[in-house]
Design an enzyme around this catalytic site. Structure first.
Site, PDB file in Angstrom:
ATOM      1  N   ASN A  75     -12.888  10.469  -1.419  1.00  0.00           N
ATOM      2  CA  ASN A  75     -13.261   9.629  -2.557  1.00  0.00           C
ATOM      3  C   ASN A  75     -13.326   8.184  -2.085  1.00  0.00           C
ATOM      4  O   ASN A  75     -12.408   7.704  -1.404  1.00  0.00           O
ATOM      5  CB  ASN A  75     -12.224   9.779  -3.675  1.00  0.00           C
ATOM      6  CG  ASN A  75     -12.200  11.174  -4.254  1.00  0.00           C
ATOM      7  OD1 ASN A  75     -13.233  11.835  -4.337  1.00  0.00           O
ATOM      8  ND2 ASN A  75     -11.028  11.639  -4.661  1.00  0.00           N
ATOM      9  N   ASP A 117      -0.119  16.491  -0.977  1.00  0.00           N
ATOM     10  CA  ASP A 117      -0.440  15.664  -2.146  1.00  0.00           C
ATOM     11  C   ASP A 117       0.611  15.898  -3.218  1.00  0.00           C
ATOM     12  O   ASP A 117       1.022  17.031  -3.468  1.00  0.00           O
ATOM     13  CB  ASP A 117      -1.844  16.021  -2.673  1.00  0.00           C
ATOM     14  CG  ASP A 117      -2.375  14.966  -3.627  1.00  0.00           C
ATOM     15  OD1 ASP A 117      -3.363  14.293  -3.284  1.00  0.00           O
ATOM     16  OD2 ASP A 117      -1.795  14.796  -4.731  1.00  0.00           O
ATOM     17  N   CYS A 122       0.832  -1.201   0.000  1.00  0.00           N
ATOM     18  CA  CYS A 122       0.000   0.000   0.000  1.00  0.00           C
ATOM     19  C   CYS A 122       0.873   1.260   0.000  1.00  0.00           C
ATOM     20  O   CYS A 122       1.743   1.428   0.866  1.00  0.00           O
ATOM     21  CB  CYS A 122      -0.910  -0.019   1.224  1.00  0.00           C
ATOM     22  SG  CYS A 122      -1.779   1.535   1.507  1.00  0.00           S
ATOM     23  N   CYS A 131       0.656   3.285   3.291  1.00  0.00           N
ATOM     24  CA  CYS A 131       1.357   2.597   4.387  1.00  0.00           C
ATOM     25  C   CYS A 131       2.859   2.790   4.233  1.00  0.00           C
ATOM     26  O   CYS A 131       3.572   3.028   5.221  1.00  0.00           O
ATOM     27  CB  CYS A 131       1.006   1.111   4.398  1.00  0.00           C
ATOM     28  SG  CYS A 131      -0.598   0.735   5.137  1.00  0.00           S
ATOM     29  N   THR A 158      -8.321   6.265  -5.936  1.00  0.00           N
ATOM     30  CA  THR A 158      -7.233   5.614  -6.678  1.00  0.00           C
ATOM     31  C   THR A 158      -6.193   4.977  -5.760  1.00  0.00           C
ATOM     32  O   THR A 158      -5.431   4.121  -6.207  1.00  0.00           O
ATOM     33  CB  THR A 158      -6.517   6.620  -7.604  1.00  0.00           C
ATOM     34  OG1 THR A 158      -5.971   7.685  -6.820  1.00  0.00           O
ATOM     35  CG2 THR A 158      -7.475   7.184  -8.645  1.00  0.00           C
ATOM     36  N   HIS A 192      -8.291   8.078   3.023  1.00  0.00           N
ATOM     37  CA  HIS A 192      -7.631   9.387   3.142  1.00  0.00           C
ATOM     38  C   HIS A 192      -8.630  10.504   2.944  1.00  0.00           C
ATOM     39  O   HIS A 192      -9.570  10.394   2.167  1.00  0.00           O
ATOM     40  CB  HIS A 192      -6.481   9.521   2.146  1.00  0.00           C
ATOM     41  CG  HIS A 192      -6.849   9.207   0.725  1.00  0.00           C
ATOM     42  ND1 HIS A 192      -6.980   7.917   0.262  1.00  0.00           N
ATOM     43  CD2 HIS A 192      -7.126  10.001  -0.331  1.00  0.00           C
ATOM     44  CE1 HIS A 192      -7.312   7.930  -1.013  1.00  0.00           C
ATOM     45  NE2 HIS A 192      -7.419   9.185  -1.407  1.00  0.00           N
ATOM     46  N   HIS A 219      -6.199   3.244   0.557  1.00  0.00           N
ATOM     47  CA  HIS A 219      -5.952   3.468   1.992  1.00  0.00           C
ATOM     48  C   HIS A 219      -6.732   4.737   2.304  1.00  0.00           C
ATOM     49  O   HIS A 219      -6.461   5.787   1.707  1.00  0.00           O
ATOM     50  CB  HIS A 219      -4.445   3.641   2.236  1.00  0.00           C
ATOM     51  CG  HIS A 219      -4.041   3.845   3.668  1.00  0.00           C
ATOM     52  ND1 HIS A 219      -3.051   3.114   4.297  1.00  0.00           N
ATOM     53  CD2 HIS A 219      -4.486   4.735   4.605  1.00  0.00           C
ATOM     54  CE1 HIS A 219      -2.894   3.536   5.541  1.00  0.00           C
ATOM     55  NE2 HIS A 219      -3.758   4.525   5.755  1.00  0.00           N
TER      56      HIS A 219
HETATM   57  P1  5GP Z   1      -7.761   9.457  -4.489  1.00  0.00           P
HETATM   58  O1  5GP Z   1      -7.811   9.599  -5.981  1.00  0.00           O
HETATM   59  O2  5GP Z   1      -7.532   8.011  -4.091  1.00  0.00           O
HETATM   60  O3  5GP Z   1      -8.871  10.090  -3.761  1.00  0.00           O
HETATM   61  O4  5GP Z   1      -6.494  10.294  -4.035  1.00  0.00           O
HETATM   62  C1  5GP Z   1      -5.198   9.794  -4.058  1.00  0.00           C
HETATM   63  C2  5GP Z   1      -4.297  10.991  -3.976  1.00  0.00           C
HETATM   64  O5  5GP Z   1      -3.012  10.534  -3.612  1.00  0.00           O
HETATM   65  C3  5GP Z   1      -4.121  11.747  -5.304  1.00  0.00           C
HETATM   66  O6  5GP Z   1      -4.509  13.101  -5.117  1.00  0.00           O
HETATM   67  C4  5GP Z   1      -2.647  11.600  -5.628  1.00  0.00           C
HETATM   68  O7  5GP Z   1      -2.084  12.762  -6.202  1.00  0.00           O
HETATM   69  C5  5GP Z   1      -2.037  11.273  -4.274  1.00  0.00           C
HETATM   70  N1  5GP Z   1      -0.867  10.428  -4.324  1.00  0.00           N
HETATM   71  C6  5GP Z   1      -0.748   9.239  -4.973  1.00  0.00           C
HETATM   72  N2  5GP Z   1       0.474   8.717  -4.782  1.00  0.00           N
HETATM   73  C7  5GP Z   1       1.136   9.597  -3.978  1.00  0.00           C
HETATM   74  C8  5GP Z   1       2.454   9.595  -3.433  1.00  0.00           C
HETATM   75  O8  5GP Z   1       3.266   8.693  -3.631  1.00  0.00           O
HETATM   76  N3  5GP Z   1       2.790  10.668  -2.664  1.00  0.00           N
HETATM   77  C9  5GP Z   1       1.910  11.687  -2.408  1.00  0.00           C
HETATM   78  N4  5GP Z   1       2.349  12.700  -1.651  1.00  0.00           N
HETATM   79  N5  5GP Z   1       0.659  11.707  -2.902  1.00  0.00           N
HETATM   80  C10 5GP Z   1       0.281  10.682  -3.685  1.00  0.00           C
HETATM   81 ZN    ZN Z   2      -2.273   1.290   3.690  1.00  0.00          ZN
END
Ligand code: 5GP
Ligand code: ZN
Length: 112
Positions: free
Chosen positions: A85, A29, A3, A6, A93, A98, A96
């Site tokens: 989301n 982010d 993950c 994680c 995406t 958030h 985990h």
């Molecule tokens: P979701 O689309 O799941 O709601 O949001 C996932 C968020 O995690 C996205 O806004 C994406 O830019 C961010 N994200 C994905 N991978 C990483 C990472 O390795 N580091 C950081 N700081 N943000 C990440």
């Molecule tokens: Zn996790």
């Protein structure tokens, strides 16, 4: 553990910390969609809001409180948006749980 979040919590993937306590970790982010775009994640792995069991209610409340505390510390006095989301149609995406804390610009409604 594969993950991404994680691994970030464990320090195996670098991140820019914003806030942390015993229950959560908040970091910038990597692909910000607003001048302030911070992710607040529980230290324990919970796949999504849908997977948060009843005994996690206090933790869920703590995550919201932490996001509001960060918003205050960031000076987002004009407002901000919290987004969770959830699942495929929710646009999640990273699996985990958030909270997105976004601010520093006018938000529009509805989101895409
Ligand atoms: P979701 O689309 O799941 O709601 O949001 C996932 C968020 O995690 C996205 O806004 C994406 O830019 C961010 N994200 C994905 N991978 C990483 C990472 O390795 N580091 C950081 N700081 N943000 C990440
Ligand atoms: Zn996790």
């Amino acid at each position: 553990m594969s993950c991404t979040f994680c691994r970030i919590i464990e320090g195996k993937i670098p991140s820019t910390p914003v806030y942390q306590d015993d229950f959560c970790y908040a970091f910038a982010d990597i692909n910000p969609k607003a001048p302030v775009h911070i992710l607040v994640v529980p230290r324990e792995h919970i796949g999504s809001l849908d997977e948060a069991a009843a005994e996690k209610r206090a933790l869920l409340g703590h995550l919201l409180w932490a996001a509001a505390e960060i918003a205050r510390k960031k000076g987002l006095a004009n407002g901000y948006r919290i987004v969770v989301n959830t699942g495929e149609e929710g646009g999640q995406t990273v699996d985990h749980l958030h909270l997105h804390l976004m601010g520093g610009r006018q938000m529009t409604w509805p989101p895409g």
